[in-house]
Structures are given as C-alpha cells and as structure tokens.
Design an enzyme around this catalytic site. Structure first.
Site, PDB file in Angstrom:
ATOM      1  N   CYS A   1      22.238  35.658   1.626  1.00 32.21           N
ATOM      2  CA  CYS A   1      22.095  37.081   1.281  1.00 32.21           C
ATOM      3  C   CYS A   1      22.775  37.402  -0.035  1.00 32.21           C
ATOM      4  CB  CYS A   1      22.644  37.951   2.404  1.00 32.21           C
ATOM      5  SG  CYS A   1      24.362  37.620   2.831  1.00 32.21           S
TER       6      CYS A   1
ATOM      7  N   GLU B   1      25.369  44.874   7.237  1.00 30.95           N
ATOM      8  CA  GLU B   1      25.287  43.979   6.078  1.00 30.95           C
ATOM      9  C   GLU B   1      23.850  43.503   6.025  1.00 30.95           C
ATOM     10  OE1 GLU B   1      24.694  40.700   4.181  1.00 30.95           O
ATOM     11  OE2 GLU B   1      26.254  39.777   5.411  1.00 30.95           O
TER      12      GLU B   1
END
Length: 498
Positions: free
Chosen positions: A279, A245
């Site tokens: 993010c 990720e």
C-alpha cells in the site's frame, strides 16, 4: 501439498476455508468459517475476557506481550515459510516483515504505561482550586480486519497496540491468508492461555460485515478504499468508531541534486518489493528534467536484474489472481495513451507472475498514474522542477506515504507532500519505525497505528477534576454574588484583555 483448483483461489469446502498457494495451487492450510452467531459469540467472549486482561495492568500485559514477542522471534523461520506458502512472498521478504512486526510488539509493550498511564495536568487560573488528571482507558473489544499483502506486519500494527492499551482483540484475517492469521492467534494463546484475549474469525466479506455489527467498541480496518467505505457504513449503524488504512498511490520525487544511484536502488525496492503489492509502495516517480534520463537508465538496469519465480526469486507470484488483470490493464492503457515501456510491457504479465515493468512519459490521466496498481510496475515522468512534481504528486485523492531524494530542498519538499508519512533519501522506512505514527489522509484513510499516537488510538482519554480548595473566583455555582462576577471579569481583563 495437495493440489486444489486455481492457484491462489479462495476455496470453500463445506464449512472450511481452504487457503492455496498462488504459485502452485497447493493447499497451504484450512480454517473453519464462522457464521454470524459465532462472530457475535467471539466478541462476547472477548468482552468477558477483557475484564481480566485490563485488570492485569500495564505491567502484567507487558510481561505477556514480551513473551509473545520472544515466541515470534524464536519461530521467525517457521512463520516465514507459512507466509511464503500461503501468499507467495519470498522468504527473505517475509523475514523482513516479521522482524519489523517483532519490533512493534516490543515497543508497544514497553511504552504503553508511559504513554497511557495516569498523569497530572496543570490547572488554569479560573479553576485553580481544582486539580486535573488525565488517563487513557481501553475501549473494550477491538476488531481488526487485516489484509493479505502483509499478513503479519499489518494486523500486528493494530493488534499489539490495542492489546498493550488493555483491549481484547477479535481478528478477521484476509480470506487469502487465513492460516497466517490463525498462527498469530494460536501462538498468542500459547503465552496467554488463561482467557480468549486475542481470537480469530474466518470467512469472506460477510464475516467482516458481521464483525462490524457484532458489538465492537472499535474497529481497525486495512484494505481497499472501496471496501473501507462499506466497512464505515456498517459501523455507522452503531456509531462504532473506525480506524482506516486504505489504498495508496505513493509518489517519489527526485530532485536535481539527488544521489541517483541511491535513488534508483531505493525506488526499485520501494516499487517492486512483495511484487509491488504494498500500500505504501512507490508507484509513481517524478524526476526533474536534468536527471530524468540518467535516473530512468539506472532504474531500468536494476529492475531488469530482478528474478521472478516461486522459489529463491526476488519477486514472487501475484497473491490475488484477479489483480493480474488490473496490472495488465494499467500497462496497456499507459502505452495506448502515449507512454513508453522502458522495461517490460503487457507481456510482463505471465500468470501467476508479473515481471518488472517501468513506464515513462505516461499521461497523468492514465489508469497507471491515477489508480492503485498493486504490481511490480512503475511510472516515471519528467517534470520541470520540484513545484511541478509536488503538484502532480498531490493531485490524486490518495495520501498515504511518499519519498523524496535530494539534498538542499528534500525535507522542505517532503513537508509539502499531502501524505501521512514521507521518507527522505529512502523508501518505506517510516513503516518500520515503531516510534512514528502510520496512517494516511484523504482516500488513504484516517487514524494512526504505531508510535504514541497508535497507542492512544486504542484508548479513550478520560479527564478527571478534583476540588482541592475553596474557590477564590467562584463562577460555577448559583451561590456566586455580583461582586464575585465583577472580580472574575476584572481578573480576566487584566490577564487577557491587553
């Protein structure tokens, strides 16, 4: 708290990693740094503990994970204070992060048996004499390398699911938030004292590299795209599978029939929460021409009300000191290329803080549009229609999350976003939805945490067949006859050849 060097700096004293507050420079705690031999030993101990942990079965693991969930819920305020002290995150934001984390532990524990337990699978005609079964077996030892921006939520999104699936976990927290990581490990050990099922190793990048090479069965990494590539290269040496990720540059699209007040409120939250250090944060907005000016006005009004500071403010300090230079560079570049600051500007960067900045009409080739900023900044650009908005949103190599505000076409627009997740008439909500998978595409990574896919990510599919009768259409044997083959061909042509 004892003052040590620059606020938020990574400090090493002897064999200890000293964590400091990005707001005050005070010491938040310290942990021992692991050398390569200690990392290898942690993985070996986790492997030995894995036999016991896997042997507990789904019921035993669920009971222990639920104990941990209960402990996390009972000590939420204590953990939030630590997250605030170490990373600078405002306590209300830290509490929201922990609430979501508790929910994920609960869901993983409750659903592991249903998702991963053995089940019968229907056979097909050609092999009708066999029964088919599917089960999911744990990998063994899973390494988790976690980030500093969500030091509770993000590692738990991997660790809880890996543990529920029957793996043991060796966790390398970020060097900026090691004390929070150790707290998670220590509280788990309180409820599972028998074996080192969930342990931590601390240090800088070399410790992460050592973990990649320490004989793991799988690694889950969260961090920058550049670091993800290094992690993958290290894991490739032993063909260790990796879940990644990585970074994001998420976009929001605002259509002509959007509720502008709701869109502005969600946009400011999605862009500015955690000082923009998210993010899946909204860093770009594409608003269609008819609503552009009104939308910008509403965003600026709401963002301008946010308070910035160490205690009791909406926005805390930037956790990693070097990121302040990135934020300033992006703002300056956007303005130099012809963009306009509707709020803030280069002067908004006042270490250790960055105040809200809203940039409009920013060229698409600017750093503020193309690179991950990780600060409380936002670019808002006007577009002719949703098609142009989608094209611009999808133009970058990132593809983590996204958001769409509108009524008639919103869901259709969301489906066309090149991203792993999307929210319609909200922002970031997919992260808290424990039933949904979380992950990106392109340079935002691959693999999924959370939900059923997240449980399967930490288990190997094991297929088993069992003969239950004589073969009516023998094919997988040298004892078959020409008549058997001819019969098989006739059957397949009859069934599938028309």
């Amino acid at each position: 708290m004892k003052a040590v060097q620059l606020a938020g700096s990574v400090v090493i004293e002897g064999n200890q990693l000293v964590s400091t507050s990005p707001a005050t420079g005070g010491e938040a705690g310290r942990v021992p740094i692991a050398d390569t031999a200690e990392v290898v030993r942690a993985v070996e101990q986790a492997r030995a503990a894995g036999q016991w942990w896997a042997g507990l079965g789904f019921t035993g693991r669920r009971e222990r994970l639920m104990r941990w969930r209960r402990l996390l819920a009972q000590r939420m305020e204590q953990l939030a204070e630590l997250v605030h002290a170490e990373g600078g995150k405002p306590i209300p934001d830290a509490l929201v992060e922990i609430v979501t984390s508790v929910e994920h532990v609960d869901w993983a524990a409750r659903n592991a048996r249903r998702v991963l337990g053995p089940r019968r699978v229907r056979s097909r005609l050609v092999l009708a004499e066999f029964s088919a079964h599917l089960e999911y077996q744990p990998y063994g030892v899973v390494g988790v390398i976690g980030p500093w921006n969500y030091p509770v939520f993000t590692p738990i999104g991997s660790a809880a699911y890996a543990l529920a699936a029957g793996n043991t976990v060796v966790f390398k927290p970020s060097e900026y938030t090691p004390v929070v990581g150790q707290w998670l490990v220590d509280t788990f050990a309180e409820v599972v004292p028998e074996q080192p099922v969930f342990t931590a190793v601390h240090g800088l990048g070399d410790v992460g590299a050592a973990l990649c090479r320490a004989g793991l069965d799988k690694l889950a990494f969260t961090g920058s795209t550049a670091t993800a590539k290094k992690v993958m290269a290290a894991c490739a040496e032993t063909l260790t599978p990796v879940l990644v990720e990585a970074g994001g540059k998420d976009a929001m699209i605002v259509d002509a029939d959007a509720d502008l007040d709701a869109a502005a409120e969600a946009c400011v939250w999605g862009a500015m929460t955690n000082a923009g250090q998210t993010c899946i944060g909204i860093e770009r907005v594409y608003a269609v021409e008819p609503v552009f000016d009104a939308f910008v006005e509403k965003v600026v009004e709401r963002a301008g009300r946010l308070t910035v500071g160490a205690e009791g403010a909406d926005i805390g300090p930037i956790t990693m000191p070097s990121q302040l230079d990135v934020i300033r560079r992006h703002i300056s570049d956007a303005l130099a290329r012809g963009g306009r600051a509707a709020l803030g500007g280069p002067e908004a960067v006042q270490p250790p803080y960055a105040h809200p900045t809203v940039l409009v009409d920013v060229p698409e080739d600017s750093a503020a549009v193309r690179e991950e900023t990780f600060g409380p900044t936002l670019t808002v650009n006007r577009v002719r229609d949703p098609d142009e908005a989608i094209a611009r949103a999808n133009a970058l190599p990132y593809g983590l999350g996204g958001s769409v505000f509108g009524r008639r076409r919103a869901v259709a627009i969301a489906r066309r976003l090149r991203s792993g997740m999307a929210s319609v008439n909200s922002t970031l909500t997919f992260a808290g939805m424990s039933t949904l998978p979380f992950g990106g595409v392109g340079e935002s990574g691959f693999g999924r945490i959370h939900g059923e896919d997240g449980l399967r990510e930490f288990a190997r599919a094991k297929a088993v067949t069992r003969r239950r009768a004589r073969s009516l259409l023998p094919s997988t044997t040298f004892e078959r006859t020409p008549t058997d083959v001819a019969r098989l061909v006739r059957v397949i042509k009859t069934l599938y050849g028309r």
